[in-house]
Design a protein around this motif. Structure first.
Motif, PDB file in Angstrom:
ATOM      1  N   LEU A  85      -7.577  15.308  -6.634  1.00  0.00           N
ATOM      2  CA  LEU A  85      -7.579  13.830  -6.711  1.00  0.00           C
ATOM      3  C   LEU A  85      -6.956  13.344  -8.049  1.00  0.00           C
ATOM      4  CD1 LEU A  85      -8.278  12.095  -4.147  1.00  0.00           C
ATOM      5  CD2 LEU A  85     -10.553  11.375  -5.428  1.00  0.00           C
ATOM      6  N   GLN A  86      -6.328  14.050  -8.742  1.00  0.00           N
ATOM      7  CA  GLN A  86      -5.643  13.702  -9.961  1.00  0.00           C
ATOM      8  C   GLN A  86      -4.513  13.358 -10.049  1.00  0.00           C
ATOM      9  OE1 GLN A  86      -8.269  13.710 -12.440  1.00  0.00           O
ATOM     10  NE2 GLN A  86      -9.452  14.399 -10.532  1.00  0.00           N
ATOM     11  N   GLY A  87      -4.146  12.264  -9.213  1.00  0.00           N
ATOM     12  CA  GLY A  87      -2.660  11.820  -8.996  1.00  0.00           C
ATOM     13  C   GLY A  87      -2.349  11.755  -7.601  1.00  0.00           C
ATOM     14  N   LYS A  88      -2.803  12.946  -7.033  1.00  0.00           N
ATOM     15  CA  LYS A  88      -2.201  13.018  -5.533  1.00  0.00           C
ATOM     16  C   LYS A  88      -3.665  12.541  -4.575  1.00  0.00           C
ATOM     17  CE  LYS A  88      -1.690  16.800  -2.331  1.00  0.00           C
ATOM     18  NZ  LYS A  88      -1.906  18.472  -2.111  1.00  0.00           N
ATOM     19  N   ASN A  89      -3.292  12.117  -3.420  1.00  0.00           N
ATOM     20  CA  ASN A  89      -4.367  11.820  -2.678  1.00  0.00           C
ATOM     21  C   ASN A  89      -5.062  10.400  -2.960  1.00  0.00           C
ATOM     22  OD1 ASN A  89      -3.835  14.038  -0.740  1.00  0.00           O
ATOM     23  ND2 ASN A  89      -5.395  15.214  -1.727  1.00  0.00           N
ATOM     24  N   ILE A  90      -4.258   9.634  -3.696  1.00  0.00           N
ATOM     25  CA  ILE A  90      -4.837   8.420  -3.727  1.00  0.00           C
ATOM     26  C   ILE A  90      -4.104   7.104  -3.194  1.00  0.00           C
ATOM     27  CG2 ILE A  90      -5.045   6.706  -5.862  1.00  0.00           C
ATOM     28  CD1 ILE A  90      -5.558   8.898  -7.752  1.00  0.00           C
ATOM     29  N   PHE A  91      -4.615   6.257  -2.540  1.00  0.00           N
ATOM     30  CA  PHE A  91      -3.953   5.099  -2.265  1.00  0.00           C
ATOM     31  C   PHE A  91      -3.918   3.992  -3.288  1.00  0.00           C
ATOM     32  CE2 PHE A  91      -5.178   7.179   1.747  1.00  0.00           C
ATOM     33  CZ  PHE A  91      -4.059   6.923   2.679  1.00  0.00           C
ATOM     34  N   TRP A  92      -2.745   3.352  -3.595  1.00  0.00           N
ATOM     35  CA  TRP A  92      -2.423   2.523  -4.532  1.00  0.00           C
ATOM     36  C   TRP A  92      -2.215   1.128  -3.937  1.00  0.00           C
ATOM     37  CZ3 TRP A  92      -4.295   2.654  -9.463  1.00  0.00           C
ATOM     38  CH2 TRP A  92      -4.168   3.959  -9.871  1.00  0.00           C
ATOM     39  N   ALA A  93      -2.671   0.065  -4.302  1.00  0.00           N
ATOM     40  CA  ALA A  93      -2.721  -1.007  -3.278  1.00  0.00           C
ATOM     41  C   ALA A  93      -2.742  -2.437  -4.246  1.00  0.00           C
ATOM     42  CB  ALA A  93      -3.990  -1.191  -2.279  1.00  0.00           C
ATOM     43  N   VAL A  94      -1.810  -3.251  -3.794  1.00  0.00           N
ATOM     44  CA  VAL A  94      -1.725  -4.721  -4.496  1.00  0.00           C
ATOM     45  C   VAL A  94      -2.315  -5.631  -3.486  1.00  0.00           C
ATOM     46  CG1 VAL A  94       0.640  -5.034  -3.933  1.00  0.00           C
ATOM     47  CG2 VAL A  94      -0.299  -6.299  -5.650  1.00  0.00           C
ATOM     48  N   TYR A  95      -2.949  -6.485  -3.620  1.00  0.00           N
ATOM     49  CA  TYR A  95      -3.699  -7.509  -2.769  1.00  0.00           C
ATOM     50  C   TYR A  95      -2.515  -8.604  -2.346  1.00  0.00           C
ATOM     51  CZ  TYR A  95      -6.244 -11.392  -0.724  1.00  0.00           C
ATOM     52  OH  TYR A  95      -6.793 -12.450   0.073  1.00  0.00           O
ATOM     53  N   ASP A  96      -1.928  -9.210  -3.239  1.00  0.00           N
ATOM     54  CA  ASP A  96      -0.856 -10.219  -2.942  1.00  0.00           C
ATOM     55  C   ASP A  96      -0.131 -10.088  -4.193  1.00  0.00           C
ATOM     56  OD1 ASP A  96       0.572 -12.338  -2.459  1.00  0.00           O
ATOM     57  OD2 ASP A  96      -0.761 -13.758  -2.202  1.00  0.00           O
ATOM     58  N   THR A 143      -5.100  -1.636  -7.335  1.00  0.00           N
ATOM     59  CA  THR A 143      -6.403  -0.960  -7.115  1.00  0.00           C
ATOM     60  C   THR A 143      -6.119   0.139  -6.470  1.00  0.00           C
ATOM     61  OG1 THR A 143      -8.776  -1.379  -6.679  1.00  0.00           O
ATOM     62  CG2 THR A 143      -6.949  -2.298  -4.863  1.00  0.00           C
ATOM     63  N   LEU A 144      -7.313   1.182  -6.190  1.00  0.00           N
ATOM     64  CA  LEU A 144      -7.100   2.249  -5.653  1.00  0.00           C
ATOM     65  C   LEU A 144      -8.119   2.582  -4.572  1.00  0.00           C
ATOM     66  CD1 LEU A 144      -9.331   4.368  -6.756  1.00  0.00           C
ATOM     67  CD2 LEU A 144      -7.865   4.292  -8.933  1.00  0.00           C
ATOM     68  N   ALA A 145      -7.820   3.303  -3.658  1.00  0.00           N
ATOM     69  CA  ALA A 145      -8.523   3.999  -2.514  1.00  0.00           C
ATOM     70  C   ALA A 145      -8.513   5.291  -2.523  1.00  0.00           C
ATOM     71  CB  ALA A 145      -8.176   3.466  -1.130  1.00  0.00           C
ATOM     72  N   LEU A 199       0.887  -1.335  -0.182  1.00  0.00           N
ATOM     73  CA  LEU A 199       0.009   0.111   0.113  1.00  0.00           C
ATOM     74  C   LEU A 199       1.016   1.115   0.110  1.00  0.00           C
ATOM     75  CD1 LEU A 199      -3.122   1.188   0.253  1.00  0.00           C
ATOM     76  CD2 LEU A 199      -2.704   1.190   2.538  1.00  0.00           C
ATOM     77  N   TRP A 200       0.578   2.141  -0.950  1.00  0.00           N
ATOM     78  CA  TRP A 200       1.363   3.441  -0.909  1.00  0.00           C
ATOM     79  C   TRP A 200       0.336   4.401  -1.320  1.00  0.00           C
ATOM     80  CZ3 TRP A 200       1.706  -1.125  -3.957  1.00  0.00           C
ATOM     81  CH2 TRP A 200       2.793  -1.627  -3.868  1.00  0.00           C
ATOM     82  N   ASP A 256      -6.881  -1.957 -11.876  1.00  0.00           N
ATOM     83  CA  ASP A 256      -8.079  -2.559 -11.543  1.00  0.00           C
ATOM     84  C   ASP A 256      -9.127  -1.612 -12.390  1.00  0.00           C
ATOM     85  OD1 ASP A 256     -10.413  -3.372 -10.551  1.00  0.00           O
ATOM     86  OD2 ASP A 256      -9.952  -3.520  -8.429  1.00  0.00           O
ATOM     87  N   ILE A 257      -9.378  -1.810 -13.674  1.00  0.00           N
ATOM     88  CA  ILE A 257     -10.191  -0.983 -14.361  1.00  0.00           C
ATOM     89  C   ILE A 257     -11.543  -0.733 -13.957  1.00  0.00           C
ATOM     90  CG2 ILE A 257     -10.970  -0.801 -16.704  1.00  0.00           C
ATOM     91  CD1 ILE A 257      -7.841  -0.549 -16.594  1.00  0.00           C
ATOM     92  N   PRO A 258     -12.513  -1.546 -13.342  1.00  0.00           N
ATOM     93  CA  PRO A 258     -13.815  -1.442 -12.939  1.00  0.00           C
ATOM     94  C   PRO A 258     -13.792  -0.371 -11.831  1.00  0.00           C
ATOM     95  CG  PRO A 258     -13.753  -3.801 -13.526  1.00  0.00           C
ATOM     96  CD  PRO A 258     -12.095  -3.166 -13.597  1.00  0.00           C
ATOM     97  N   VAL A 259     -12.708  -0.448 -10.937  1.00  0.00           N
ATOM     98  CA  VAL A 259     -12.765   0.487  -9.943  1.00  0.00           C
ATOM     99  C   VAL A 259     -12.239   1.967 -10.477  1.00  0.00           C
ATOM    100  CG1 VAL A 259     -11.357   1.256  -7.824  1.00  0.00           C
ATOM    101  CG2 VAL A 259     -12.148  -0.954  -8.047  1.00  0.00           C
ATOM    102  N   PHE A 260     -11.145   1.923 -11.627  1.00  0.00           N
ATOM    103  CA  PHE A 260     -10.938   3.128 -12.211  1.00  0.00           C
ATOM    104  C   PHE A 260     -11.829   3.652 -12.966  1.00  0.00           C
ATOM    105  CE2 PHE A 260      -8.670   5.861 -14.893  1.00  0.00           C
ATOM    106  CZ  PHE A 260      -7.493   6.266 -14.344  1.00  0.00           C
TER     107      PHE A 260
END
Length: 552
Positions: free
Chosen positions: A358-369, A377-379, A269-270, A339-343
């Motif tokens: 929120l255009q690049g900044k303030n996004i959490f990028w995550a990989v499950y495993d 995917t993103l949060a 998570l980043w 993760d295209i559907p989330v995007f």
């Protein structure tokens, strides 16, 4: 030694607390020495009626002849017709002096912090009062939270709370039916003239957004921060309306833990906290897995305190692919990286609310495993600059935040998805948008969502307390807070914004064309979101006359 320090510090804080004097049904009332007012929280169904309670004094009080609402304490006291902004008298003798205070009611939870806080964690004593459920008195380590919100000139601050037990070890608590955890955030809405934009938008995203690719029916995955609107006191000073919320972290997104025995990393998570490389237009530096930050990404999991080195490789490789791939490679392989559907939902959501930060900044990028799937995917986080709110209030509303500001195609990912149209992306965006417009994003649904929160703070007087406390403050450029005016602005903005996005999503497009490499001009440059950038900025820039360039 650290645990001893925490215990001693918390004991000192307890001794330094100014006695609240009044206790109602066993709850010690928070007192605001700025307005000389106590605040009592009771369930909303008690409003509009007479309310009775057992009123007593704290053991340490030196007050005599105490009366509340004209009735002596130590017995049941009746508060007639509880209403917002209605005050009740508190009178007592302190020696030969008359003490005269007042008392108001709310139905929002109340959080009171005692301590001296800054950019480093410091011990705190905290009480959380939930209407109808009583009072919790807790210990914690607390610090200021945020970047620009931590400027020395700021006043209404965000706080990061980590609850601890008597020994100074982490201790989990559950509030408002949310998750049980030791880490919580008090979000001030510092620049937001409505104070609740972040909370409302995060709740909206959580209500509709497609779950990440790995989520199953039995997984409680959230890709934003859930919270509750509360009223906050700090050292016997009223601080106003806050969102007490969960952080976005591994637990919130249900990512796979690293293997503590082998050190093998699974989930990652980043968080993007700036613009360097976070828009996926550039890749300017190599990462170092022993550092807590790379480019403008903050390492969130696995943290270096738990596992060093950590691992940026999944994030780096995804950016590398988007930056350097040919169009045909992007079209064939982007679904392996993003993760295209989330995007798609993120693309729609940020345009409807015009989420300029929120255009690049303030996004959490995550990989499950990462051992199984490299897909990110993103949060989302920090949604206060939405629905017409600017980064600052000089002025409060600008062309960039207006309802007719041109819709954005976020990051290079969005720009290339639209231009290469893999797997009929543009039609999927169109279909998803107009399906959402039938329910959660109908004009009435959106307006009602914001008005329901307006009513929530209006009907218990919290709006008035917030206006009294913070109108004219430097945090909001010395403007006057006015919730009545702001909700009317929000409703007008939303209804007009949907007309703009209806037209845009009927024919998805990048909005960016005629791009030239490397501008050789002496001109003020802006990024696609309309923000002025310096000479070192990499990516698409726009000049005052509208010419577009790609700076590498």
């Amino acid at each position: 030694m650290r645990q001893v320090f925490i215990l001693l510090s918390c004991s000192l804080l307890a001794c330094l607390k100014v006695a609240g004097q009044i206790v109602i049904d066993g709850i010690h009332l928070p007192y605001d020495r700025l307005s000389n007012t106590y605040l009592v929280t009771i369930p909303a169904h008690q409003w509009g009626k007479d309310w009775q309670a057992q009123v007593t004094l704290e053991d340490s009080t030196d007050w005599q002849q105490v009366e509340v609402n004209g009735q002596p304490v130590g017995q049941m006291v009746t508060f007639d017709q509880v209403e917002p902004q209605k005050t009740y008298s508190v009178r007592a003798m302190f020696g030969d002096s008359l003490v005269h205070r007042q008392l108001e009611f709310t139905y929002l939870p109340i959080v009171h912090l005692w301590g001296e806080f800054g950019i480093e964690q410091a011990p705190a004593r905290i009480t959380v009062q939930t209407p109808g459920e009583g009072e919790q008195e807790l210990k914690a380590m607390v610090k200021w939270r945020g970047y620009t919100t931590n400027d020395s000139a700021k006043h209404k601050r965000n706080y990061k709370i980590n609850f601890v037990d008597k020994k100074g070890e982490k201790k989990d608590y559950r509030f408002f039916g949310l998750r049980k955890d030791n880490g919580w955030i008090l979000d001030a809405g510092q620049v937001d003239l409505f104070r609740m934009r972040n909370h409302i938008a995060a709740k909206m995203w959580d209500d509709f957004a497609t779950k990440p690719y790995y989520a199953t029916e039995d997984m409680e995955v959230h890709t934003s921060s859930r919270g509750e609107i509360v009223e906050v006191f700090l050292n016997d000073q009223y601080q106003g309306i806050y969102n007490m919320c969960e952080p976005v972290d591994r637990k919130q997104m249900q990512l796979m833990k690293f293997d503590g025995k082998t050190g093998e990393i699974h989930g990652g998570l980043w968080k993007s906290e700036g613009w360097e490389d976070t828009t996926f237009w550039t890749l300017t530096s190599q990462y170092d897995n022993t550092q807590p930050r790379w480019a403008d990404f903050q390492l969130e999991y696995p943290e270096l305190d738990d596992l060093c080195p950590s691992d940026y490789s999944t994030l780096y490789n995804a950016i590398d692919f988007v930056v350097n791939c040919e169009d045909h490679e992007f079209k064939d392989q982007i679904h392996e990286y993003i993760d295209i559907p989330v995007f798609i939902d993120y693309y729609i959501f940020t345009n409807i609310l015009n989420a300029i930060d929120l255009q690049g900044k303030n996004i959490f990028w995550a990989v499950y495993d990462k051992q199984v799937d490299k897909k990110l995917t993103l949060a989302l986080w920090d949604l206060d600059t939405t629905v017409g709110q600017n980064y600052n209030d000089l002025p409060p509303h600008t062309e960039m935040t207006a309802y007719d500001a041109f819709p954005m195609t976020p990051m290079k990912i969005g720009w290339q998805l639209v231009s290469t149209n893999p797997d009929n992306f543009n039609q999927k965006v169109r279909d998803r948008y107009f399906a959402l417009r039938e329910n959660i994003f109908s004009a009435d649904s959106l307006v009602n969502r914001y008005r329901s929160y307006y009513n929530k703070v209006k009907n218990c007087g919290a709006d008035n307390r917030e206006e009294r406390r913070w109108s004219g403050d430097e945090d909001i450029a010395f403007l006057t807070l006015n919730f009545d005016e702001e909700i009317d602005y929000i409703e007008d903005w939303l209804r007009h914004r949907l007309e703009v996005t209806d037209e845009f999503f009927n024919n998805p497009r990048t909005g960016i064309g005629g791009i030239t490499i490397h501008p050789e001009v002496d001109d003020v440059l802006y990024n696609p979101m309309g923000l002025k950038v310096n000479d070192g900025y990499k990516g698409i820039v726009i000049t005052k006359n509208g010419k577009k360039y790609l700076k590498k």
